[in-house]
Design an enzyme around this catalytic site. Structure first.
Site, PDB file in Angstrom:
ATOM      1  N   ASP A  28       0.764  -0.994   0.043  1.00 38.70           N
ATOM      2  CA  ASP A  28      -0.089   0.026   0.023  1.00 38.70           C
ATOM      3  C   ASP A  28       0.711   1.288  -0.085  1.00 38.70           C
ATOM      4  O   ASP A  28       2.149   1.204   0.515  1.00 38.70           O
ATOM      5  CB  ASP A  28      -0.878  -0.265   1.224  1.00 38.70           C
ATOM      6  CG  ASP A  28      -2.057   0.974   1.021  1.00 38.70           C
ATOM      7  OD1 ASP A  28      -2.223   1.445  -0.104  1.00 38.70           O
ATOM      8  OD2 ASP A  28      -2.590   1.202   2.176  1.00 38.70           O
ATOM      9  N   GLY A  29       0.207   2.368  -0.588  1.00 41.29           N
ATOM     10  CA  GLY A  29       0.951   3.629  -0.395  1.00 41.29           C
ATOM     11  C   GLY A  29       1.421   4.197  -1.842  1.00 41.29           C
ATOM     12  O   GLY A  29       2.051   5.186  -1.860  1.00 41.29           O
ATOM     13  N   HIS A  45       2.179   3.035  -9.089  1.00 39.29           N
ATOM     14  CA  HIS A  45       2.091   1.629  -9.338  1.00 39.29           C
ATOM     15  C   HIS A  45       3.050   0.982  -9.900  1.00 39.29           C
ATOM     16  O   HIS A  45       3.591  -0.173  -9.587  1.00 39.29           O
ATOM     17  CB  HIS A  45       0.858   1.214  -9.934  1.00 39.29           C
ATOM     18  CG  HIS A  45      -0.500   1.680  -9.028  1.00 39.29           C
ATOM     19  ND1 HIS A  45      -0.845   1.482  -7.878  1.00 39.29           N
ATOM     20  CD2 HIS A  45      -1.635   2.380  -9.544  1.00 39.29           C
ATOM     21  CE1 HIS A  45      -1.724   2.088  -7.434  1.00 39.29           C
ATOM     22  NE2 HIS A  45      -2.420   2.508  -8.606  1.00 39.29           N
ATOM     23  N   THR A  74     -10.865  -6.819  -3.931  1.00 38.76           N
ATOM     24  CA  THR A  74     -12.340  -7.017  -4.429  1.00 38.76           C
ATOM     25  C   THR A  74     -12.962  -5.495  -4.663  1.00 38.76           C
ATOM     26  O   THR A  74     -13.796  -5.133  -5.324  1.00 38.76           O
ATOM     27  CB  THR A  74     -13.295  -7.973  -3.958  1.00 38.76           C
ATOM     28  OG1 THR A  74     -13.039  -7.613  -2.393  1.00 38.76           O
ATOM     29  CG2 THR A  74     -12.846  -9.328  -4.243  1.00 38.76           C
ATOM     30  N   GLU A  75     -12.298  -4.705  -3.633  1.00 41.23           N
ATOM     31  CA  GLU A  75     -12.919  -3.388  -3.554  1.00 41.23           C
ATOM     32  C   GLU A  75     -12.157  -2.271  -4.518  1.00 41.23           C
ATOM     33  O   GLU A  75     -12.657  -1.241  -4.795  1.00 41.23           O
ATOM     34  CB  GLU A  75     -12.796  -2.724  -2.256  1.00 41.23           C
ATOM     35  CG  GLU A  75     -13.750  -3.172  -1.141  1.00 41.23           C
ATOM     36  CD  GLU A  75     -13.533  -4.968  -0.990  1.00 41.23           C
ATOM     37  OE1 GLU A  75     -14.340  -5.719  -1.016  1.00 41.23           O
ATOM     38  OE2 GLU A  75     -12.301  -4.980  -0.554  1.00 41.23           O
ATOM     39  N   ASN A  76     -11.025  -2.820  -5.058  1.00 41.58           N
ATOM     40  CA  ASN A  76     -10.218  -1.766  -6.036  1.00 41.58           C
ATOM     41  C   ASN A  76     -10.821  -1.589  -7.216  1.00 41.58           C
ATOM     42  O   ASN A  76     -10.646  -0.430  -7.918  1.00 41.58           O
ATOM     43  CB  ASN A  76      -8.842  -2.380  -6.181  1.00 41.58           C
ATOM     44  CG  ASN A  76      -7.974  -2.032  -4.929  1.00 41.58           C
ATOM     45  OD1 ASN A  76      -7.081  -3.145  -4.593  1.00 41.58           O
ATOM     46  ND2 ASN A  76      -8.343  -1.176  -4.019  1.00 41.58           N
ATOM     47  N   TRP A  77     -11.963  -2.249  -7.525  1.00 40.55           N
ATOM     48  CA  TRP A  77     -12.730  -2.050  -8.932  1.00 40.55           C
ATOM     49  C   TRP A  77     -13.503  -0.644  -8.844  1.00 40.55           C
ATOM     50  O   TRP A  77     -13.751   0.109  -9.901  1.00 40.55           O
ATOM     51  CB  TRP A  77     -13.683  -2.995  -9.133  1.00 40.55           C
ATOM     52  CG  TRP A  77     -13.065  -4.429  -9.557  1.00 40.55           C
ATOM     53  CD1 TRP A  77     -13.125  -5.204  -8.589  1.00 40.55           C
ATOM     54  CD2 TRP A  77     -12.296  -4.737 -10.551  1.00 40.55           C
ATOM     55  NE1 TRP A  77     -12.515  -6.448  -9.237  1.00 40.55           N
ATOM     56  CE2 TRP A  77     -11.939  -6.180 -10.464  1.00 40.55           C
ATOM     57  CE3 TRP A  77     -11.920  -4.336 -11.815  1.00 40.55           C
ATOM     58  CZ2 TRP A  77     -11.282  -7.036 -11.245  1.00 40.55           C
ATOM     59  CZ3 TRP A  77     -11.290  -4.943 -12.471  1.00 40.55           C
ATOM     60  CH2 TRP A  77     -10.689  -6.314 -12.313  1.00 40.55           C
ATOM     61  N   ARG A  79     -11.911   2.057  -8.304  1.00 43.07           N
ATOM     62  CA  ARG A  79     -10.940   3.188  -8.728  1.00 43.07           C
ATOM     63  C   ARG A  79     -11.366   3.712 -10.020  1.00 43.07           C
ATOM     64  O   ARG A  79     -12.064   2.816 -10.738  1.00 43.07           O
ATOM     65  CB  ARG A  79      -9.703   2.659  -8.602  1.00 43.07           C
ATOM     66  CG  ARG A  79      -9.215   2.442  -7.227  1.00 43.07           C
ATOM     67  CD  ARG A  79      -7.793   2.079  -6.910  1.00 43.07           C
ATOM     68  NE  ARG A  79      -7.629   1.970  -5.687  1.00 43.07           N
ATOM     69  CZ  ARG A  79      -6.508   2.143  -4.869  1.00 43.07           C
ATOM     70  NH1 ARG A  79      -5.622   2.235  -5.654  1.00 43.07           N
ATOM     71  NH2 ARG A  79      -6.343   1.761  -3.548  1.00 43.07           N
ATOM     72  N   ARG A 202      -5.391  -1.211   9.034  1.00 43.77           N
ATOM     73  CA  ARG A 202      -6.467  -2.164   9.012  1.00 43.77           C
ATOM     74  C   ARG A 202      -6.056  -3.210   8.029  1.00 43.77           C
ATOM     75  O   ARG A 202      -5.080  -2.946   7.411  1.00 43.77           O
ATOM     76  CB  ARG A 202      -7.620  -0.891   8.218  1.00 43.77           C
ATOM     77  CG  ARG A 202      -7.127  -0.210   7.055  1.00 43.77           C
ATOM     78  CD  ARG A 202      -8.492   0.496   6.647  1.00 43.77           C
ATOM     79  NE  ARG A 202      -8.031   1.349   5.455  1.00 43.77           N
ATOM     80  CZ  ARG A 202      -7.915   2.668   5.777  1.00 43.77           C
ATOM     81  NH1 ARG A 202      -7.712   3.174   6.862  1.00 43.77           N
ATOM     82  NH2 ARG A 202      -7.216   3.536   4.660  1.00 43.77           N
ATOM     83  N   SER A 204      -8.139  -4.148   5.337  1.00 39.55           N
ATOM     84  CA  SER A 204      -8.620  -3.945   4.146  1.00 39.55           C
ATOM     85  C   SER A 204      -8.870  -5.400   3.429  1.00 39.55           C
ATOM     86  O   SER A 204      -8.779  -5.592   2.226  1.00 39.55           O
ATOM     87  CB  SER A 204      -7.649  -3.006   3.062  1.00 39.55           C
ATOM     88  OG  SER A 204      -7.404  -2.022   3.764  1.00 39.55           O
TER      89      SER A 204
HETATM   90  C1  IPE Z   1      -5.434  -2.647   0.047  1.00 42.67           C
HETATM   91  O1  IPE Z   1      -5.139  -1.303  -0.012  1.00 42.67           O
HETATM   92  C2  IPE Z   1      -5.381  -3.087  -1.017  1.00 42.67           C
HETATM   93  C3  IPE Z   1      -4.274  -3.573  -1.841  1.00 42.67           C
HETATM   94  C4  IPE Z   1      -2.853  -3.105  -1.380  1.00 42.67           C
HETATM   95  C5  IPE Z   1      -4.064  -4.305  -3.085  1.00 42.67           C
HETATM   96  P1  IPE Z   1      -6.233  -0.137  -0.393  1.00 42.67           P
HETATM   97  O2  IPE Z   1      -5.361   1.124  -0.494  1.00 42.67           O
HETATM   98  O3  IPE Z   1      -7.239  -0.579  -1.412  1.00 42.67           O
HETATM   99  O4  IPE Z   1      -6.952  -0.151   1.088  1.00 42.67           O
HETATM  100  P2  IPE Z   1      -7.805   0.879   1.936  1.00 42.67           P
HETATM  101  O5  IPE Z   1      -8.841   1.421   0.783  1.00 42.67           O
HETATM  102  O6  IPE Z   1      -6.963   2.056   2.195  1.00 42.67           O
HETATM  103  O7  IPE Z   1      -8.611   0.400   2.830  1.00 42.67           O
HETATM  104  C1  IPE Z   2      -1.727   0.083  -3.415  1.00 39.31           C
HETATM  105  O1  IPE Z   2      -1.365   1.472  -3.335  1.00 39.31           O
HETATM  106  C2  IPE Z   2      -1.954  -0.554  -4.822  1.00 39.31           C
HETATM  107  C3  IPE Z   2      -3.391  -0.831  -4.632  1.00 39.31           C
HETATM  108  C4  IPE Z   2      -4.236  -0.954  -3.804  1.00 39.31           C
HETATM  109  C5  IPE Z   2      -3.590  -1.644  -6.104  1.00 39.31           C
HETATM  110  P1  IPE Z   2      -2.616   2.406  -3.277  1.00 39.31           P
HETATM  111  O2  IPE Z   2      -2.971   2.973  -4.737  1.00 39.31           O
HETATM  112  O3  IPE Z   2      -3.664   2.174  -2.400  1.00 39.31           O
HETATM  113  O4  IPE Z   2      -1.900   3.937  -2.627  1.00 39.31           O
HETATM  114  P2  IPE Z   2      -2.599   4.917  -1.582  1.00 39.31           P
HETATM  115  O5  IPE Z   2      -3.126   4.237  -0.594  1.00 39.31           O
HETATM  116  O6  IPE Z   2      -3.814   5.290  -2.399  1.00 39.31           O
HETATM  117  O7  IPE Z   2      -1.508   5.568  -1.074  1.00 39.31           O
HETATM  118 MG    MG Z   3      -4.211   2.382  -0.487  1.00 40.40          MG
END
Ligand code: IPE
Ligand code: IPE
Ligand code: MG
Length: 248
Positions: A28-29, A45, A74-77, A79, A202, A204
């Site tokens: 993450d990040g 990314h 499953t929640e990243n859709w 975006r 968390r 997630s």
């Molecule tokens: C968790 O990160 C999913 C991945 C790293 C693939 P998210 O960035 O999606 O989680 P939330 O939304 O901060 O909880």
């Molecule tokens: C994690 O980084 C990658 C994925 C969830 C696919 P993020 O894209 O969630 O990065 P932040 O949390 O927005 O910084």
């Molecule tokens: Mg994130």
């Protein structure tokens, strides 16, 4: 937790500790890393994918048996399409490279998650990578893609319910082992250590069932900045923990 040598904890290094068998990483990040540099999220990314290559290799080199990385939930859709497209392109790039360049590798590649949402070419690459690497003897690298702990439990419950309806099992037969055997991680040990860079406290929806007794290490570094030394620090922190599993 077992630490081999009596040393002040501040002086511990990897050779002094027992490593976890299975590490999970919530990568993450990436977005925040890009934002800090005035770059589009997709650039974060791309940088995160490079960190993934480096850290997966490092885990394999130091003798980790299982590494599970959370790549897409499953929640990243939710975006923007542009960001999702960039992520899918990165998955394809990595999996193409893995097939082409990692012929003599020892890493076993596995994918956790619901595959039905992926394009045919990505699916073909996933199948090919799993098939190509299945008889290797090194670290198992699980890539969680379109993975959600809740969706995984729903899948398990549906499969078990269907067996009950067919009369193959009775409700009283349902136990922890049966549920574990219906998860994507079937046959693998539960994670001992879960690392979350980027400072979020968390899960997630990552490995909900499997992480019941995992040690969490939350780190302030953003994933694209994550280095081998950060993994070492997480491993040393893990080794200092007193895992009781409900006992005393
Ligand atoms: C968790 O990160 C999913 C991945 C790293 C693939 P998210 O960035 O999606 O989680 P939330 O939304 O901060 O909880
Ligand atoms: C994690 O980084 C990658 C994925 C969830 C696919 P993020 O894209 O969630 O990065 P932040 O949390 O927005 O910084
Ligand atoms: Mg994130």
């Amino acid at each position: 937790m077992a630490i081999f040598k009596k040393k002040p904890q501040s002086e511990l290094s990897l050779s002094d500790i027992i490593l976890p068998e299975h590490i999970g990483i919530i990568m993450d990040g990436n977005g925040r890393w890009a934002k800090k540099r005035g770059l589009p999220r997709s650039a974060g990314h791309t940088a995160g994918a490079q960190t993934f290559r480096k850290i997966a290799r490092y885990c394999s080199d130091i003798g980790i048996k299982y590494l599970t990385v959370y790549a897409f939930s499953t929640e990243n859709w939710r975006r923007p399409k542009e960001e999702i497209d960039a992520l899918m392109r990165l998955f394809k790039d990595y999996l193409t490279e893995a097939i082409r360049d990692f012929k003599d590798d020892s890493i076993v590649l596995r994918f956790l998650g619901d595959r039905s949402a992926f394009s045919d070419d990505l699916l073909a690459l996933m199948d090919e990578n799993e098939d190509e690497s299945k008889d290797r003897e090194g670290m198992v690298l699980n890539i969680a893609m379109n993975y959600g702990g809740r969706a995984e439990l729903i899948k398990a419950m549906r499969e078990i319910a269907a067996e009950a309806v067919d009369g193959k099992i009775s409700p009283d037969d349902i136990n922890e082992e049966m549920i574990s055997n219906h998860l994507y991680t079937k046959g693998q040990p539960d994670p001992d250590l879960i690392i979350r860079p980027s400072g979020e406290n968390r899960t997630s929806n990552f490995l909900l069932w499997q992480s019941a007794y995992a040690e969490y290490v939350i780190m302030d570094v953003l994933w694209p900045d994550f280095k081998e030394k950060d993994l070492d620090a997480a491993l040393i922190e893990y080794a200092k923990r007193n895992r009781r599993f409900g006992g005393v």
